[in-house]
Design a protein around this motif. Structure first.
Motif, mmCIF file in Angstrom:
data_model
loop_
_atom_site.group_PDB
_atom_site.id
_atom_site.type_symbol
_atom_site.label_atom_id
_atom_site.label_comp_id
_atom_site.label_asym_id
_atom_site.label_seq_id
_atom_site.Cartn_x
_atom_site.Cartn_y
_atom_site.Cartn_z
ATOM 1 N N HIS A 1 0.856 -1.195 0.000
ATOM 2 C CA HIS A 1 0.000 0.000 0.000
ATOM 3 C C HIS A 1 0.887 1.239 0.000
ATOM 4 C CE1 HIS A 1 -4.040 -1.775 0.977
ATOM 5 N NE2 HIS A 1 -3.256 -2.788 1.352
ATOM 6 N N LYS A 2 0.512 2.217 -0.812
ATOM 7 C CA LYS A 2 1.226 3.493 -0.810
ATOM 8 C C LYS A 2 0.276 4.592 -1.276
ATOM 9 C CE LYS A 2 4.506 6.519 -0.542
ATOM 10 N NZ LYS A 2 4.977 6.962 0.783
ATOM 11 N N LYS A 62 -4.877 7.380 -2.392
ATOM 12 C CA LYS A 62 -4.307 6.045 -2.295
ATOM 13 C C LYS A 62 -3.911 5.573 -3.691
ATOM 14 C CE LYS A 62 -5.189 6.165 2.042
ATOM 15 N NZ LYS A 62 -4.070 6.469 2.967
ATOM 16 N N SER A 107 8.719 2.293 -5.445
ATOM 17 C CA SER A 107 8.661 1.589 -4.157
ATOM 18 C C SER A 107 9.632 0.415 -4.153
ATOM 19 C CB SER A 107 7.233 1.099 -3.878
ATOM 20 O OG SER A 107 6.335 2.183 -3.773
ATOM 21 N N THR A 132 8.550 4.742 0.546
ATOM 22 C CA THR A 132 8.386 3.804 1.650
ATOM 23 C C THR A 132 6.923 3.412 1.753
ATOM 24 O OG1 THR A 132 10.195 4.847 2.864
ATOM 25 C CG2 THR A 132 8.687 3.446 4.129
ATOM 26 N N GLU A 181 3.270 2.266 3.052
ATOM 27 C CA GLU A 181 2.526 2.479 4.293
ATOM 28 C C GLU A 181 2.159 1.157 4.944
ATOM 29 O OE1 GLU A 181 -0.656 4.689 2.675
ATOM 30 O OE2 GLU A 181 0.525 6.501 2.367
ATOM 31 N N ASP A 182 2.019 0.137 4.120
ATOM 32 C CA ASP A 182 1.710 -1.197 4.622
ATOM 33 C C ASP A 182 2.233 -2.204 3.615
ATOM 34 O OD1 ASP A 182 0.794 -3.128 6.294
ATOM 35 O OD2 ASP A 182 -1.335 -2.881 5.822
#
Length: 255
Positions: A8-9, A15, A46, A52, A54-55
């Protein structure tokens, strides 16, 4: 091998990547495709650590990059080769100096050792006798070859290419595709290519990941893409009449 799990980013309230899972294997050319805004550029950034997550996790041969110590991160960066969309060569430096740059930055080799390695990769990408030329003296295809030589001069485990055929004519693009595939196979590199070039998809798509609205909507090979009934993939890949006819001919022959 690169393994991506539940990635996730986002940026603020937007999103961009919404739970992507993917695996990229050594010795294979893996292509990321999708419409503008699908998330493929953020996904590639990424993977190389410019964003970085998020998840979720991105692991390189079992090592999760967000858990690296500073020393491990430095070592990991030396294992990565990158071919940028515009080649990103230093205009004021010769071909030899452009390719030698990572060796100067990351190794303690002597000049003679570095030059030997530079000459090896120059020959490997078929640019013999180009050492002392400046980028402005090279064609677009030759500049891409220099960029590839620089990307592999450190003998990387992982190679990332951002639109490597951008700005090239179709014939030169095929040459660059074939060169990337040959190097990937020859050195057993895990190669990930971000592209919009459907010729690349058909020619070297040993694995294709199709992104739509920040999610993985389909994956398969260049052969699978001819047979898929995924509406999003069909609409994207076969928007061209040429590829539409190729697909129709393929399906007709395989009935």
């Amino acid at each position: 091998m690169i393994e991506v799990k539940n990635l996730h980013k986002g940026f603020g309230d937007v999103k961009v990547l919404k739970g992507i899972d993917a695996t990229f294997h050594p010795g294979k050319t893996s292509l990321i495709i999708g419409q503008s805004g699908s998330g493929k550029t953020v996904f590639l950034k990424s993977l190389i650590g410019l964003h970085t997550p998020e998840d979720g996790t991105i692991s390189f041969d079992g090592r999760i990059n967000t858990q690296f110590t500073d020393k491990q991160k430095q070592q990991w960066r030396q294992e990565i080769g990158m071919v940028f969309q515009g080649s990103a060569l230093f205009d004021s430096q010769t071909v030899e100096d452009n390719i030698m740059f990572p060796l100067k930055m990351f190794t303690n080799q002597s000049y003679e050792e570095m030059l030997e390695r530079v000459n090896f990769v120059i020959n490997r990408v078929n640019l013999k006798n180009s050492n002392l030329k400046l980028p402005a003296e090279l064609s677009g295809g030759m500049q891409k070859r220099v960029a590839i030589a620089r990307a592999i001069v450190m003998n990387p485990k992982y190679l990332f290419c951002d639109e490597p055929n951008s700005g090239l004519d179709p014939r030169t693009a095929i040459v660059i595709d074939n060169l990337i595939q040959e190097i990937t196979d020859e050195y057993n590199i895990t190669t990930v290519i971000n592209t919009h070039d459907m010729n690349s998809v058909m020619e070297i798509g040993e694995k294709i990941v199709f992104l739509k609205d920040g999610r993985k909507a389909w994956e398969g090979t260049s052969n699978d893409i001819f047979k898929t009934d995924n509406e999003a993939v069909v609409g994207f890949v076969y928007s061209s009449n040429l590829f539409k006819k190729v697909r129709e001919a393929y399906l007709k022959e395989t009935k």
